[in-house]
Design a protein around this motif. Sequence first.
Motif, mmCIF file in Angstrom:
data_model
loop_
_atom_site.group_PDB
_atom_site.id
_atom_site.type_symbol
_atom_site.label_atom_id
_atom_site.label_comp_id
_atom_site.label_asym_id
_atom_site.label_seq_id
_atom_site.Cartn_x
_atom_site.Cartn_y
_atom_site.Cartn_z
ATOM 1 N N SER A 17 0.857 -1.183 0.000
ATOM 2 C CA SER A 17 0.000 0.000 0.000
ATOM 3 C C SER A 17 0.895 1.236 0.000
ATOM 4 C CB SER A 17 -0.893 -0.007 1.237
ATOM 5 O OG SER A 17 -0.092 0.144 2.388
ATOM 6 N N ALA A 18 0.304 2.381 -0.300
ATOM 7 C CA ALA A 18 1.071 3.635 -0.324
ATOM 8 C C ALA A 18 1.698 3.871 1.048
ATOM 9 C CB ALA A 18 0.147 4.781 -0.708
ATOM 10 N N ARG A 19 0.930 3.492 2.095
ATOM 11 C CA ARG A 19 1.423 3.695 3.464
ATOM 12 C C ARG A 19 2.651 2.813 3.732
ATOM 13 N NH1 ARG A 19 -1.489 2.207 8.884
ATOM 14 N NH2 ARG A 19 -0.354 3.545 10.304
ATOM 15 N N GLN A 20 2.545 1.539 3.271
ATOM 16 C CA GLN A 20 3.684 0.629 3.460
ATOM 17 C C GLN A 20 4.907 1.134 2.696
ATOM 18 O OE1 GLN A 20 1.406 -2.867 2.325
ATOM 19 N NE2 GLN A 20 2.164 -3.926 4.132
ATOM 20 N N GLN A 21 4.655 1.670 1.483
ATOM 21 C CA GLN A 21 5.782 2.185 0.689
ATOM 22 C C GLN A 21 6.459 3.338 1.418
ATOM 23 O OE1 GLN A 21 4.873 2.952 -3.521
ATOM 24 N NE2 GLN A 21 3.211 1.482 -3.327
ATOM 25 N N LEU A 23 6.359 3.901 4.711
ATOM 26 C CA LEU A 23 7.001 3.392 5.919
ATOM 27 C C LEU A 23 8.333 2.732 5.611
ATOM 28 C CD1 LEU A 23 3.984 1.842 7.874
ATOM 29 C CD2 LEU A 23 5.421 3.733 8.618
ATOM 30 N N GLU A 24 8.365 1.995 4.515
ATOM 31 C CA GLU A 24 9.583 1.254 4.179
ATOM 32 C C GLU A 24 10.500 2.031 3.235
ATOM 33 O OE1 GLU A 24 8.752 -2.800 3.106
ATOM 34 O OE2 GLU A 24 7.164 -2.960 4.609
ATOM 35 N N ARG A 25 10.094 3.252 2.930
ATOM 36 C CA ARG A 25 10.868 4.132 2.056
ATOM 37 C C ARG A 25 11.294 3.413 0.786
ATOM 38 N NH1 ARG A 25 14.569 7.041 6.648
ATOM 39 N NH2 ARG A 25 12.852 8.027 7.736
ATOM 40 N N THR A 26 10.315 2.900 0.101
ATOM 41 C CA THR A 26 10.590 2.182 -1.131
ATOM 42 C C THR A 26 9.603 2.612 -2.210
ATOM 43 O OG1 THR A 26 10.654 0.002 -2.170
ATOM 44 C CG2 THR A 26 9.154 0.236 -0.334
ATOM 45 N N GLY A 27 10.073 2.561 -3.439
ATOM 46 C CA GLY A 27 9.189 2.879 -4.554
ATOM 47 C C GLY A 27 8.506 1.632 -5.103
ATOM 48 N N GLU A 28 8.868 0.477 -4.531
ATOM 49 C CA GLU A 28 8.295 -0.789 -5.007
ATOM 50 C C GLU A 28 6.792 -0.821 -4.749
ATOM 51 O OE1 GLU A 28 11.439 -4.383 -4.221
ATOM 52 O OE2 GLU A 28 10.345 -3.604 -2.513
ATOM 53 N N LYS A 29 6.050 -1.226 -5.756
ATOM 54 C CA LYS A 29 4.611 -1.335 -5.541
ATOM 55 C C LYS A 29 4.227 -2.754 -5.137
ATOM 56 C CE LYS A 29 3.143 2.648 -7.982
ATOM 57 N NZ LYS A 29 2.440 3.278 -9.039
ATOM 58 N N GLY B 18 -5.851 9.441 8.303
ATOM 59 C CA GLY B 18 -5.024 8.425 7.655
ATOM 60 C C GLY B 18 -5.782 7.146 7.378
ATOM 61 N N ASP B 19 -6.960 7.013 7.969
ATOM 62 C CA ASP B 19 -7.754 5.800 7.773
ATOM 63 C C ASP B 19 -9.031 6.157 7.031
ATOM 64 O OD1 ASP B 19 -9.162 3.481 7.884
ATOM 65 O OD2 ASP B 19 -8.797 3.104 10.009
ATOM 66 N N LYS B 20 -9.017 5.859 5.729
ATOM 67 C CA LYS B 20 -10.148 6.255 4.882
ATOM 68 C C LYS B 20 -11.456 5.648 5.376
ATOM 69 C CE LYS B 20 -7.256 6.660 0.838
ATOM 70 N NZ LYS B 20 -6.616 5.849 -0.165
ATOM 71 N N ARG B 21 -11.371 4.432 5.914
ATOM 72 C CA ARG B 21 -12.595 3.760 6.368
ATOM 73 C C ARG B 21 -13.233 4.541 7.512
ATOM 74 N NH1 ARG B 21 -11.372 -2.682 6.374
ATOM 75 N NH2 ARG B 21 -10.131 -2.774 4.525
ATOM 76 N N THR B 22 -12.391 5.002 8.462
ATOM 77 C CA THR B 22 -12.925 5.748 9.598
ATOM 78 C C THR B 22 -13.530 7.063 9.125
ATOM 79 O OG1 THR B 22 -11.121 4.795 10.860
ATOM 80 C CG2 THR B 22 -12.356 6.552 11.927
ATOM 81 N N VAL B 23 -12.823 7.718 8.201
ATOM 82 C CA VAL B 23 -13.333 8.999 7.678
ATOM 83 C C VAL B 23 -14.698 8.777 7.032
ATOM 84 C CG1 VAL B 23 -12.933 10.841 6.005
ATOM 85 C CG2 VAL B 23 -11.031 9.955 7.334
#
Lengths: 258, 390
Positions: A17-21, A23-29, B18-23
Amino acid sequence: MKEILQVQGLTKTFRLSARQQRLERTGEKVRRAVDGLRFSAYEGEIFGLLGPNGAGKTTTLRMLSTLIRPDSGDALIDGASVVRQPEQVRSRIGFLTSELKLEECFTPDYLFDFFSDLHGVDRQRREQRKEELFTRFGIDRYAQVKAASLSTGMKQKVSLVVSIVHDPDIIIFDEPTNGLDVLTAKVVTDFLRQLRDQGKTIVVSTHIFSLIEKICDRVGVIINGRMVLCDALDRVTAGESLEDRFFEIYRETAGDGV
Amino acid sequence: MKSGILTIMKKELARFFGDKRTVAGVLLPGVLIYVLYSFMGTAMGSVFGVAEDASIQAVRLPQSIAAAADSAGMALTEGSEADLPAAKALVTEQELDLLVVFPEAFDQAVADYNVASGEPAPLVEVYYNSVSTTSQSAYMTFTGLLDSYESLLANKFDVNAGEGGYDLATAEDSTGAFFAMMMPMLLMIFLYSGCSAVAPESIAGEKERGTIATMLVTPIRRSDIAVGKILALAVITVLSGASSALGTILALPKLMGGAAGEMDAAIYGIREYLLLAAVILSTVLLLVTLVALLSAFARTVKEAQSYAVPLMILVMVLGITGMFGGGASQNLAMYAIPLYNSVQCIVGIFSFSVLGSGVAVTAAVNGAATLLGVFILTRMFNSEKIIFGR
């Protein structure tokens, strides 16, 4: 020896997910958690899957237990495909991980009966097996106590027992001694040896070297989703300690960092 | 200090946004409330705006009132005193909405009346049927018109000041109308409450605690897990809903006190209760399936409960439609709309105007929607993204 488990190029990719990317500072999808894994396990042996956290051990065991589906490749468990015959696979394996929990409002006795019903175990065999396993693990005294009131060790024993109500020939165990006190851990490892001696095939994943050295006959080293070495334990260690040998392999495979 | 407050605020807001579901869970009720209030406004407007279409018969209609009614857009037909019993019967049968009986030579009698005399004022009798929303609306509009005229004349006549009996609805019709107005919303809320109390715990709770995966590694089929859970939840919901509904049916007349003196739920026979049972069962199965789907999508029980809020508002909106509809829909196509069809059936059953084919369509449609939901739930149980929250 009869080949019970045959893993044929299992591959699993997860979308980040965009958030994981971030957090992990990666451009990998996407991330390839398991990459073309191949190995076999034989009747009457304990096979250890060794690797650091995030190496792909749990993902591999989840694919073997049919909880998740591989993107490609397959695994045959006593001839049944995890991709095409997941229900047959599930009836042949016992799968346990610390992620699998028990309903705390039920007693061990109820849970044993419930899982026996799900596995289609008849009443007579169920009662016989319940007595045998409950006595073996000292659960008999707590059979009518709700799981919520049991100690962590006792809960783990009950989890182990209900995962093998159907007396499977293949037992897959993710981090079998994680979070256990030393006494319970010994009970579990002794039991795994006993099952091996009965001719069962056991696959365990762990990052604990001493556990592999104590109970495994063969070991597969998995790093970054790939099987980098798979052989009999004594051939893998080649006279060194498993820990030293693992870090040698790790440096050769993953480069620096250790 | 201030930067500390800001830091905490930013963290809390970042967690929320940050949580679309909650929004979505927080903002969606606003949209639904807009829809609900708009709908209620339209529905109430339609109830109070039907007087112009009402059939009103007047006996000894004076010129003064005829002119006032005409300017208010109400069309009155003239009736004779001899036809009075028949006209009253028509009001009872809801064939005629309003019957207005003026005294002999009303305009003259009003002109001659001396307020200080202590004599009874000329009496205008307005007969209506409280069960019919059109009649009720026409009654309110017409008596309002008479009250305005009476005020202009310094209260020189009375409206319905006699012994009573101006409401010509039968006791059975009154009971039926009362229950038909109250029960759809109450029943829908009871049933929804019953299933929302147990379904999130059964599905999202199992995901949250990790116990569902324990079941998924056994040979049991995913579809068996889905069906087994839905049936068990339906049993619990039916028990909960039946208990609440029974209590309500028995207590409502008592709650209404004198106003419901002649009301008695015993007017409903075995047919009505059997039809009600069929409607409740199909509704419960569908509601449980919907909450189960939301729960399977959620990662925690709390999240499942927040997802279920829009559904609760929808159920309330649908329940409220039964209060304003003026009886069950006779259009069979309306029974193809899941949940709305349940409300229409409940209205029809309690007001003795149920369409048998409507109940059959309702059971079939809700049953089909439930099966579709079970199919989707089974697929969700197969999804690692759903089960492991990836």
